[in-house]
Design an enzyme around this catalytic site. Sequence first.
Site, PDB file in Angstrom:
ATOM      1  N   GLU A   1      28.104  46.598  39.292  1.00  0.00           N
ATOM      2  CA  GLU A   1      29.148  47.498  39.795  1.00  0.00           C
ATOM      3  C   GLU A   1      29.828  48.235  38.646  1.00  0.00           C
ATOM      4  O   GLU A   1      29.522  47.999  37.467  1.00  0.00           O
ATOM      5  CB  GLU A   1      30.134  46.685  40.645  1.00  0.00           C
ATOM      6  CG  GLU A   1      29.423  46.077  41.856  1.00  0.00           C
ATOM      7  CD  GLU A   1      30.324  45.291  42.787  1.00  0.00           C
ATOM      8  OE1 GLU A   1      31.484  45.004  42.420  1.00  0.00           O
ATOM      9  OE2 GLU A   1      29.843  44.962  43.891  1.00  0.00           O
ATOM     10  N   ASN A   2      30.697  49.150  39.017  1.00  0.00           N
ATOM     11  CA  ASN A   2      31.358  49.987  38.017  1.00  0.00           C
ATOM     12  C   ASN A   2      32.779  50.279  38.496  1.00  0.00           C
ATOM     13  O   ASN A   2      32.997  50.428  39.711  1.00  0.00           O
ATOM     14  CB  ASN A   2      30.557  51.302  37.858  1.00  0.00           C
ATOM     15  CG  ASN A   2      30.980  52.089  36.639  1.00  0.00           C
ATOM     16  OD1 ASN A   2      32.044  52.693  36.591  1.00  0.00           O
ATOM     17  ND2 ASN A   2      30.134  52.073  35.632  1.00  0.00           N
ATOM     18  N   ALA A   3      33.690  50.392  37.564  1.00  0.00           N
ATOM     19  CA  ALA A   3      35.078  50.702  37.918  1.00  0.00           C
ATOM     20  C   ALA A   3      35.148  52.026  38.678  1.00  0.00           C
ATOM     21  O   ALA A   3      36.036  52.226  39.515  1.00  0.00           O
ATOM     22  CB  ALA A   3      35.950  50.753  36.669  1.00  0.00           C
TER      23      ALA A   3
ATOM     24  N   GLU B   1      18.339  45.458  44.282  1.00  0.00           N
ATOM     25  CA  GLU B   1      16.971  45.938  44.518  1.00  0.00           C
ATOM     26  C   GLU B   1      16.634  47.066  43.554  1.00  0.00           C
ATOM     27  O   GLU B   1      15.525  47.150  43.030  1.00  0.00           O
ATOM     28  CB  GLU B   1      16.810  46.432  45.966  1.00  0.00           C
ATOM     29  CG  GLU B   1      16.971  45.362  47.022  1.00  0.00           C
ATOM     30  CD  GLU B   1      18.395  45.188  47.498  1.00  0.00           C
ATOM     31  OE1 GLU B   1      19.338  45.427  46.697  1.00  0.00           O
ATOM     32  OE2 GLU B   1      18.583  44.812  48.653  1.00  0.00           O
TER      33      GLU B   1
ATOM     34  N   TYR C   1      33.664  53.283  41.403  1.00  0.00           N
ATOM     35  CA  TYR C   1      32.905  52.573  42.442  1.00  0.00           C
ATOM     36  C   TYR C   1      31.549  53.172  42.831  1.00  0.00           C
ATOM     37  O   TYR C   1      30.582  52.435  42.972  1.00  0.00           O
ATOM     38  CB  TYR C   1      33.752  52.425  43.714  1.00  0.00           C
ATOM     39  CG  TYR C   1      34.901  51.442  43.620  1.00  0.00           C
ATOM     40  CD1 TYR C   1      35.169  50.722  42.460  1.00  0.00           C
ATOM     41  CD2 TYR C   1      35.731  51.234  44.721  1.00  0.00           C
ATOM     42  CE1 TYR C   1      36.227  49.834  42.382  1.00  0.00           C
ATOM     43  CE2 TYR C   1      36.794  50.338  44.656  1.00  0.00           C
ATOM     44  CZ  TYR C   1      37.043  49.638  43.497  1.00  0.00           C
ATOM     45  OH  TYR C   1      38.076  48.753  43.427  1.00  0.00           O
TER      46      TYR C   1
HETATM   47  N1  THU Z   1      24.255  45.142  47.437  1.00  0.00           N
HETATM   48  C1  THU Z   1      23.037  44.912  46.865  1.00  0.00           C
HETATM   49  O1  THU Z   1      22.937  44.733  45.643  1.00  0.00           O
HETATM   50  N2  THU Z   1      21.956  44.884  47.675  1.00  0.00           N
HETATM   51  C2  THU Z   1      21.990  44.995  49.024  1.00  0.00           C
HETATM   52  O2  THU Z   1      20.944  44.918  49.672  1.00  0.00           O
HETATM   53  C3  THU Z   1      23.260  45.205  49.709  1.00  0.00           C
HETATM   54  C4  THU Z   1      24.449  45.400  48.851  1.00  0.00           C
HETATM   55  C5  THU Z   1      25.446  45.134  46.580  1.00  0.00           C
HETATM   56  C6  THU Z   1      26.079  46.463  46.332  1.00  0.00           C
HETATM   57  C7  THU Z   1      27.503  46.049  45.967  1.00  0.00           C
HETATM   58  O3  THU Z   1      27.535  45.725  44.585  1.00  0.00           O
HETATM   59  C8  THU Z   1      27.732  44.792  46.772  1.00  0.00           C
HETATM   60  O4  THU Z   1      26.439  44.326  47.159  1.00  0.00           O
HETATM   61  C9  THU Z   1      28.578  44.987  48.011  1.00  0.00           C
HETATM   62  O5  THU Z   1      28.112  46.036  48.780  1.00  0.00           O
END
Ligand code: THU
Length: 133
Positions: free
Chosen positions: A45-47, A56, A49
């Site tokens: 993630e990143n500040a 994946e 958003y």
């Molecule tokens: N996220 C994934 O990495 N893969 C998914 O299949 C669904 C969601 C992450 C994105 C974000 O960092 C966090 O889960 C919440 O949405």
Amino acid sequence: MNATDDMLALAQAMRGRAYAPYSKFPVGAVVRGANGKLYGGCNIENAAYPLGNCAEATAIFAMVADGEHKIVEALVLGPDGELITPCGSCRQRLREFASDDLPIHLAGPSGVNRTVTLVALLPLSFGPGHLGK
Ligand code: THU
């Protein structure tokens, strides 16, 4: 010993490396290339958003960076207790490097709970073939 045990173990390790301070929703993902190698990824993630990256995507980027362009199997592991499917964008990312019958394993705390195909998650998809690739 299940055929997906190696993928599950890597996905667990990857989920442990998730950088998800904002959502607190760690995800691990693994793709198996046609070369037989496993590529893992976690969400980052990143500040700012919208710049956040799914697990994946990270796994697919690692595969392409290694020179492989074909995914033959995938697994996604959400936080404990949560069975998740790839988001819409990641379904399309998988589509770029896989065929409709790609098995996608959905894993939870007790291992793989369900296996679905890419076409079930992304029917009538647009892909490289539409651009002659
Ligand atoms: N996220 C994934 O990495 N893969 C998914 O299949 C669904 C969601 C992450 C994105 C974000 O960092 C966090 O889960 C919440 O949405």
